[in-house]
Design a protein around this motif. Sequence first.
Motif, PDB file in Angstrom:
ATOM      1  N   ALA A  47       0.815  -1.212   0.000  1.00  0.00           N
ATOM      2  CA  ALA A  47       0.000   0.000   0.000  1.00  0.00           C
ATOM      3  C   ALA A  47       0.847   1.260   0.000  1.00  0.00           C
ATOM      4  CB  ALA A  47      -0.937  -0.001   1.210  1.00  0.00           C
ATOM      5  N   SER A  48       2.128   1.128   0.331  1.00  0.00           N
ATOM      6  CA  SER A  48       3.007   2.291   0.358  1.00  0.00           C
ATOM      7  C   SER A  48       3.231   2.877  -1.029  1.00  0.00           C
ATOM      8  CB  SER A  48       4.358   1.917   0.971  1.00  0.00           C
ATOM      9  OG  SER A  48       5.021   0.931   0.182  1.00  0.00           O
ATOM     10  N   ALA A  49       2.993   2.077  -2.078  1.00  0.00           N
ATOM     11  CA  ALA A  49       3.191   2.564  -3.448  1.00  0.00           C
ATOM     12  C   ALA A  49       2.027   2.250  -4.371  1.00  0.00           C
ATOM     13  CB  ALA A  49       4.475   1.971  -4.032  1.00  0.00           C
ATOM     14  N   ALA A  50       1.234   1.237  -4.040  1.00  0.00           N
ATOM     15  CA  ALA A  50       0.185   0.790  -4.956  1.00  0.00           C
ATOM     16  C   ALA A  50      -0.969   1.768  -5.076  1.00  0.00           C
ATOM     17  CB  ALA A  50      -0.344  -0.578  -4.508  1.00  0.00           C
ATOM     18  N   PHE A  51      -1.175   2.621  -4.068  1.00  0.00           N
ATOM     19  CA  PHE A  51      -2.323   3.538  -4.070  1.00  0.00           C
ATOM     20  C   PHE A  51      -1.932   4.987  -4.322  1.00  0.00           C
ATOM     21  CE2 PHE A  51      -3.948   0.001  -1.429  1.00  0.00           C
ATOM     22  CZ  PHE A  51      -5.123  -0.265  -2.124  1.00  0.00           C
ATOM     23  N   GLY A  52      -0.723   5.218  -4.842  1.00  0.00           N
ATOM     24  CA  GLY A  52      -0.272   6.581  -5.053  1.00  0.00           C
ATOM     25  C   GLY A  52       0.527   7.066  -3.857  1.00  0.00           C
ATOM     26  N   PHE A  53       0.817   8.369  -3.864  1.00  0.00           N
ATOM     27  CA  PHE A  53       1.750   8.900  -2.879  1.00  0.00           C
ATOM     28  C   PHE A  53       1.261  10.224  -2.296  1.00  0.00           C
ATOM     29  CE2 PHE A  53       4.067   6.565  -6.145  1.00  0.00           C
ATOM     30  CZ  PHE A  53       4.828   5.675  -5.394  1.00  0.00           C
ATOM     31  N   GLY A  54       1.732  10.499  -1.080  1.00  0.00           N
ATOM     32  CA  GLY A  54       1.520  11.795  -0.461  1.00  0.00           C
ATOM     33  C   GLY A  54       0.059  12.151  -0.305  1.00  0.00           C
ATOM     34  N   ARG A  55      -0.255  13.417  -0.534  1.00  0.00           N
ATOM     35  CA  ARG A  55      -1.627  13.895  -0.383  1.00  0.00           C
ATOM     36  C   ARG A  55      -2.536  13.368  -1.484  1.00  0.00           C
ATOM     37  NH1 ARG A  55      -0.707  20.280   1.458  1.00  0.00           N
ATOM     38  NH2 ARG A  55       0.850  19.819   3.068  1.00  0.00           N
ATOM     39  N   ARG A  56      -1.927  12.771  -2.521  1.00  0.00           N
ATOM     40  CA  ARG A  56      -2.711  12.216  -3.628  1.00  0.00           C
ATOM     41  C   ARG A  56      -2.955  10.715  -3.478  1.00  0.00           C
ATOM     42  NH1 ARG A  56      -5.569  15.547  -7.204  1.00  0.00           N
ATOM     43  NH2 ARG A  56      -4.475  17.515  -7.330  1.00  0.00           N
ATOM     44  N   ILE A  57      -2.601  10.152  -2.341  1.00  0.00           N
ATOM     45  CA  ILE A  57      -2.858   8.734  -2.131  1.00  0.00           C
ATOM     46  C   ILE A  57      -4.357   8.469  -2.206  1.00  0.00           C
ATOM     47  CG2 ILE A  57      -3.037   8.879   0.383  1.00  0.00           C
ATOM     48  CD1 ILE A  57      -1.470   6.208   0.478  1.00  0.00           C
ATOM     49  N   CYS A  58      -4.732   7.320  -2.737  1.00  0.00           N
ATOM     50  CA  CYS A  58      -6.145   7.009  -2.957  1.00  0.00           C
ATOM     51  C   CYS A  58      -6.900   6.952  -1.631  1.00  0.00           C
ATOM     52  CB  CYS A  58      -6.274   5.667  -3.672  1.00  0.00           C
ATOM     53  SG  CYS A  58      -7.989   5.113  -3.863  1.00  0.00           S
ATOM     54  N   PRO A  59      -7.902   7.799  -1.440  1.00  0.00           N
ATOM     55  CA  PRO A  59      -8.641   7.801  -0.167  1.00  0.00           C
ATOM     56  C   PRO A  59      -9.602   6.623  -0.036  1.00  0.00           C
ATOM     57  CG  PRO A  59      -9.602   9.406  -1.651  1.00  0.00           C
ATOM     58  CD  PRO A  59      -8.389   8.857  -2.351  1.00  0.00           C
ATOM     59  N   GLY A  60      -9.805   5.861  -1.118  1.00  0.00           N
ATOM     60  CA  GLY A  60     -10.690   4.701  -1.061  1.00  0.00           C
ATOM     61  C   GLY A  60      -9.958   3.406  -0.781  1.00  0.00           C
ATOM     62  N   ARG A  61      -8.688   3.495  -0.384  1.00  0.00           N
ATOM     63  CA  ARG A  61      -7.866   2.289  -0.232  1.00  0.00           C
ATOM     64  C   ARG A  61      -8.353   1.388   0.899  1.00  0.00           C
ATOM     65  NH1 ARG A  61      -5.525   6.702   1.802  1.00  0.00           N
ATOM     66  NH2 ARG A  61      -4.424   6.660   3.799  1.00  0.00           N
ATOM     67  N   HIS A  62      -8.947   1.953   1.942  1.00  0.00           N
ATOM     68  CA  HIS A  62      -9.408   1.124   3.059  1.00  0.00           C
ATOM     69  C   HIS A  62     -10.636   0.305   2.657  1.00  0.00           C
ATOM     70  CE1 HIS A  62      -6.579   3.388   5.428  1.00  0.00           C
ATOM     71  NE2 HIS A  62      -7.194   4.521   5.159  1.00  0.00           N
ATOM     72  N   PHE A  63     -11.507   0.917   1.875  1.00  0.00           N
ATOM     73  CA  PHE A  63     -12.675   0.205   1.352  1.00  0.00           C
ATOM     74  C   PHE A  63     -12.220  -0.924   0.434  1.00  0.00           C
ATOM     75  CE2 PHE A  63     -16.083  -0.386  -1.769  1.00  0.00           C
ATOM     76  CZ  PHE A  63     -17.212  -0.496  -0.957  1.00  0.00           C
ATOM     77  N   SER A  64     -11.259  -0.625  -0.441  1.00  0.00           N
ATOM     78  CA  SER A  64     -10.727  -1.624  -1.356  1.00  0.00           C
ATOM     79  C   SER A  64     -10.068  -2.771  -0.606  1.00  0.00           C
ATOM     80  CB  SER A  64      -9.723  -0.965  -2.313  1.00  0.00           C
ATOM     81  OG  SER A  64      -9.105  -1.913  -3.149  1.00  0.00           O
ATOM     82  N   ASP A  65      -9.334  -2.449   0.440  1.00  0.00           N
ATOM     83  CA  ASP A  65      -8.642  -3.466   1.235  1.00  0.00           C
ATOM     84  C   ASP A  65      -9.640  -4.445   1.857  1.00  0.00           C
ATOM     85  OD1 ASP A  65      -6.281  -4.516   2.820  1.00  0.00           O
ATOM     86  OD2 ASP A  65      -7.532  -3.778   4.460  1.00  0.00           O
ATOM     87  N   GLN A  66     -10.745  -3.919   2.376  1.00  0.00           N
ATOM     88  CA  GLN A  66     -11.786  -4.797   2.938  1.00  0.00           C
ATOM     89  C   GLN A  66     -12.362  -5.716   1.873  1.00  0.00           C
ATOM     90  OE1 GLN A  66     -13.708  -2.252   6.671  1.00  0.00           O
ATOM     91  NE2 GLN A  66     -14.879  -2.484   4.812  1.00  0.00           N
TER      92      GLN A  66
END
Length: 530
Positions: free
Chosen positions: A445-464
């Motif tokens: 997740a450190s690189a797969a969802f983008g970086f910094g303030r542009r990291i994907c905010p839906g990553r927790h939903f996707s992870d579930q």
Amino acid sequence: MQMPTLREVVSDPYYVSGATVLLGGLIVALRLVRSRRKMKRLPPGPRGYPVIGSLLEAPKLEDEPWRVYDEWKKKYGDIIYFEVLGQPFLILGSLEVAQDLFERRSAIYSSRPPLPMARDLVGWDFSFSFSPYGQHWRKDRRAFHEHFHSGVVSHYQPAQLKETRIFLRLLLNTPENFLYHSRFTFAATIMRVAYGITVEPDSDSVYVTAAESALNTLSQVAIPGTFLVDIIPALKYVPSWFPGAGFKKQAAQWRKELDKFIELPFAHVKRLMKAGNAVPCLVTKLLDSLPDESSPTRDEEENRAKYVPANAYAAGSDTTVSTVQSFFLAMAMNPHVVKKAQAELNAVIGRNRLPDFSDRPSLPYINAIAKEAMRWKLVTNLGLAHMVLEDDEYNGYFIPKGTFVMGNSWGILHDPTIFKDPEEFIPERFLREDGQLDPAARDPASAAFGFGRRICPGRHFSDQNLFITIASVLASFDIQAPLDENGNLVKLEPKYYGGMLSHPVPFECRITPRSAMIPKLIQDSLDTLE
């Protein structure tokens, strides 16, 4: 080396990114002279030729640029700089450098390149993923984050569990259609969560059809340079009847499809709310929290209520689906992983029920499979381009304002010094010797969802979604490579479509119930969720 044709010029993202500067003639010259005076020491990279820069060396999408950049890293190091037609590019090849710039200097490394075709003509300006950094982006991002951060996504677990169990029933009935079923399942999940709409399998849902049509256009307009208007932004003001302005007619059609995707389900929920029949969902929450109609911010906030669920659908439509499809491919190619996962499932939950979210802490190997599925075949091999808002200096190197900066996510998650045999699917790389998850292992997740303030905010939903899908499928089915006409196993090769988003070329595998009990377990689990 053969010079590119005009057709290649107008269809290649590197041309697009810098051609506006080149076509400016005198403006280009002045900008280059001004930049050169400042550039006392540019980062290392191919220097190319006068005017065209590294045009002939820069890899195209079909060249799998993430692999090319990873090779360049061996020669130039973790930061690679080059110019194409006057447009500077910076490729970040390590997590450490990406974190330094995208996180520690996020105030100037968080904007996006302009996309006239996508944003101005087709209408994707509603998506904060493509918005320039600023106050409007912060408001949109905050509204989305409020409903998808790690502390609230557990509220969506019942809907995710229900659609996953329906997915199991689909696999039971028509396993050969597993690629289609995986796409349907995500669509049904987000429709249920965002709009309270139940989508029945094999139904011709007007909402899903509208969404799929709109999202198909996204892959065509989201890469800078696909259209001439990206090279010459002033063309967006040309009337559609003007010779060569066919892109305006295409954009108008795509805008209609995008409007349907955004408006249809939103209007449906509003009608149900007015009648008192709405199912509680993300849209009802957003509408219930709107300010009074006399408020000067009412229209802005209602638009935001409309766009948050549309953003949720767009953000996860291909990412989650592609990773689930890669999981099936990895399992068919690695039967020993299936066996080990099923042994863990048998030990933790037995054979008389299906897993749910409460089992997650007790299933480290299943969690490791989810991490490896995300790392092994990334959906976004190159992070979406950021744009530097002002001149900067890093490690003694000058980075000019307007540089497009991309993190090489693929290279970061396939670094052989971090991940031994990175092309192999090895879940154990995320586990300690005692079989528990290793907190010291690099999280994909450190690189797969983008970086910094542009990291994907839906990553927790996707992870579930990813966890419950993987756990449920492996608890219910064996996944094996297909057989040829002689009954021999077919050797599967991981082949992927390139582009902004990567997903596997259609493949076959055998999906069979683990026991005669599975059909009843699936049906009973669905009955308890009714």
